[in-house]
Design a protein around this motif. Sequence first.
Motif, short mmCIF file in Angstrom:
data_model
loop_
_atom_site.label_atom_id
_atom_site.label_comp_id
_atom_site.label_asym_id
_atom_site.label_seq_id
_atom_site.Cartn_x
_atom_site.Cartn_y
_atom_site.Cartn_z
N MET A 101 9.34 -1.88 2.79
CA MET A 101 9.02 -2.67 3.99
C MET A 101 9.40 -1.92 5.26
SD MET A 101 7.87 -5.10 5.76
CE MET A 101 7.29 -6.30 4.55
N ARG A 102 10.50 -1.20 5.24
CA ARG A 102 10.89 -0.46 6.44
C ARG A 102 9.95 0.71 6.70
NH1 ARG A 102 16.59 -2.47 4.69
NH2 ARG A 102 16.94 -3.99 6.36
N MET A 103 9.40 1.29 5.65
CA MET A 103 8.33 2.27 5.87
C MET A 103 7.14 1.62 6.57
SD MET A 103 7.95 4.90 2.66
CE MET A 103 7.82 3.69 1.36
N ALA A 104 6.79 0.42 6.13
CA ALA A 104 5.66 -0.30 6.74
C ALA A 104 5.92 -0.61 8.20
CB ALA A 104 5.37 -1.58 5.95
N ILE A 105 7.14 -1.05 8.51
CA ILE A 105 7.49 -1.37 9.90
C ILE A 105 7.40 -0.13 10.78
CG2 ILE A 105 9.39 -2.10 11.41
CD1 ILE A 105 10.31 -3.86 8.95
N ILE A 106 7.98 0.97 10.31
CA ILE A 106 7.95 2.21 11.09
C ILE A 106 6.52 2.69 11.28
CG2 ILE A 106 8.58 4.66 11.03
CD1 ILE A 106 11.15 3.74 9.51
N HIS A 107 5.75 2.67 10.21
CA HIS A 107 4.34 3.08 10.27
C HIS A 107 3.59 2.24 11.31
CE1 HIS A 107 0.07 2.59 9.13
NE2 HIS A 107 0.14 3.82 8.66
N ALA A 108 3.76 0.92 11.25
CA ALA A 108 3.03 0.02 12.15
C ALA A 108 3.44 0.24 13.60
CB ALA A 108 3.27 -1.43 11.74
N LEU A 109 4.72 0.45 13.86
CA LEU A 109 5.16 0.69 15.23
C LEU A 109 4.66 2.02 15.76
CD1 LEU A 109 8.84 -0.61 15.05
CD2 LEU A 109 6.96 -1.66 16.31
N MET A 110 4.74 3.05 14.96
CA MET A 110 4.31 4.38 15.39
C MET A 110 2.80 4.44 15.61
SD MET A 110 7.07 6.18 15.73
CE MET A 110 6.50 7.90 15.81
N ALA A 147 13.53 5.56 4.00
CA ALA A 147 12.18 5.24 4.48
C ALA A 147 11.68 6.30 5.44
CB ALA A 147 12.18 3.87 5.15
N GLU A 148 12.53 6.72 6.36
CA GLU A 148 12.14 7.75 7.34
C GLU A 148 11.87 9.09 6.67
OE1 GLU A 148 14.90 5.48 10.67
OE2 GLU A 148 15.69 7.20 9.56
N LYS A 149 12.70 9.46 5.72
CA LYS A 149 12.49 10.72 5.03
C LYS A 149 11.20 10.70 4.21
CE LYS A 149 15.06 13.80 4.88
NZ LYS A 149 15.15 15.01 5.75
N ARG A 150 10.91 9.57 3.60
CA ARG A 150 9.67 9.47 2.82
C ARG A 150 8.43 9.56 3.71
NH1 ARG A 150 10.94 4.81 -1.82
NH2 ARG A 150 12.29 6.15 -3.08
N LEU A 151 8.60 9.21 4.98
CA LEU A 151 7.48 9.31 5.93
C LEU A 151 7.46 10.66 6.64
CD1 LEU A 151 7.54 5.72 7.50
CD2 LEU A 151 5.84 6.65 5.91
N GLY A 152 8.39 11.54 6.30
CA GLY A 152 8.35 12.89 6.84
C GLY A 152 9.20 13.15 8.06
N LYS A 203 0.83 -1.22 0.00
CA LYS A 203 0.00 0.00 0.00
C LYS A 203 0.86 1.26 0.00
CE LYS A 203 -3.49 2.35 2.84
NZ LYS A 203 -4.28 2.27 4.10
N LEU A 204 1.95 1.22 0.76
CA LEU A 204 2.79 2.41 0.91
C LEU A 204 3.68 2.68 -0.31
CD1 LEU A 204 3.86 2.11 4.66
CD2 LEU A 204 2.08 3.56 3.68
N LYS A 205 3.67 1.80 -1.29
CA LYS A 205 4.37 2.10 -2.54
C LYS A 205 3.84 3.38 -3.16
CE LYS A 205 5.69 -2.51 -4.23
NZ LYS A 205 5.40 -3.53 -5.28
N ASP A 206 2.54 3.61 -2.98
CA ASP A 206 1.90 4.80 -3.52
C ASP A 206 2.05 5.95 -2.53
OD1 ASP A 206 0.27 6.80 -4.54
OD2 ASP A 206 -1.37 5.44 -5.03
N PRO A 207 2.74 7.03 -2.89
CA PRO A 207 2.94 8.15 -1.97
C PRO A 207 1.64 8.72 -1.40
CG PRO A 207 4.33 8.40 -3.90
CD PRO A 207 3.41 7.26 -4.19
N VAL A 208 0.55 8.56 -2.12
CA VAL A 208 -0.75 9.07 -1.65
C VAL A 208 -1.16 8.41 -0.35
CG1 VAL A 208 -3.21 9.23 -2.23
CG2 VAL A 208 -1.49 9.67 -3.99
N ASN A 209 -0.73 7.16 -0.15
CA ASN A 209 -1.15 6.38 1.02
C ASN A 209 -0.22 6.53 2.22
OD1 ASN A 209 -3.36 5.26 -0.40
ND2 ASN A 209 -2.03 3.69 -1.29
N ARG A 210 0.84 7.32 2.09
CA ARG A 210 1.83 7.42 3.16
C ARG A 210 1.42 8.48 4.19
NH1 ARG A 210 6.96 7.73 -0.97
NH2 ARG A 210 6.62 5.67 -1.94
N PRO A 211 1.39 8.10 5.46
CA PRO A 211 1.13 9.11 6.50
C PRO A 211 2.34 10.01 6.65
CG PRO A 211 1.76 7.05 7.52
CD PRO A 211 1.66 6.78 6.04
N SER A 212 2.15 11.18 7.20
CA SER A 212 3.27 12.09 7.42
C SER A 212 3.59 12.18 8.91
CB SER A 212 2.95 13.49 6.89
OG SER A 212 4.00 14.38 7.21
N PHE A 213 4.85 11.93 9.24
CA PHE A 213 5.32 12.10 10.61
C PHE A 213 6.17 13.38 10.69
CE2 PHE A 213 4.44 7.59 10.14
CZ PHE A 213 3.72 7.33 11.30
#
Length: 298
Positions: free
Chosen positions: A285-294, A63-68, A30-40
């Motif tokens: 995958m590391r974006m997914a892991i960070i997202h899920a933990l946060m 991964a961290e930079k892509r998540l903000g 899901k997070l492959k698409d930037p539209v679906n990425r939450p911003s931290f």
Amino acid sequence: MTAIRSKRNLLSIKQLSNEQIYHLIHLAEKLKDPVNRPSFSGQFAANLFLEPSTRTKTSFHIAEKRLGFDVVELDGIDSSLTKGESLYDTLKTLESLGVGLAVVRQSEVDGLSTCTEGVDIPLINAGDGCGEHPTQSLLDLYTIYEHFQSFKGLHVCIAGDLKHSRVARSNAYALRQLGATVSFVSKPEWQDPTMAQNYITMDEAVETCDVLMLLRIQHERHTGHEETGSYLEQYGLTVEREARMMKHSIILHPAPVNRGVEIDESLVECEKSKIFRQMTNGVTMRMAIIHALMKGEL
């Protein structure tokens, strides 16, 4: 192994159920698409790498930079660990300064587990000596699932320096849990009875496996010099062996690759090879892991 007290940490692949692994795989997709990425945005992530790393460290950073996140990079030279500060106190300091997530690579097996009780930010094990490498395992699982859409019934062969491989340890456990059959190829002195009993030859492996997972010879963890001149012919993936693999089979390697040692140089980017695809999937995958933990999803 010390009990993992916080569900907001990822220290071992063993703490994840099959349902959680599949959740991370689908979340990564899901997070492959930037539209679906939450911003931290406005939050800080710290990467504390006390052992050398190219792929894992850079992958987490991207991964961290892509998540903000704003990213703080530390190593063993520029941290107070060189002055005798404990890993716990370093992590507690980062937490006190406003860091909201810490990724740690260090040489002590299970070393992060002693920090979980007092440190209240999510901690991610980015490799602990010869112990585990859960995020590498998860990106490997994601790559396998991307190709086969299942794990049940697959034959995965892990080949190489098993004794010193945290990647092999995490993957062997996770793949068996998910329903795959796992076999192993290794020199006798690199075998690990705590991980495997069912050893086969590389010639048997190439003809029967759906996934051939090659491992690097970890010279830095050996006590003496290892002669690798004949390793490719005896235990590695040669051009002749690759030609005998099943048409649908794939080749994985956590890298860095010793070209011409565990795999013939011409095969690193062959059609069956997913080695560089693993690296791409590592960021997702590391974006997914960070997202899920946060978000408290693990």
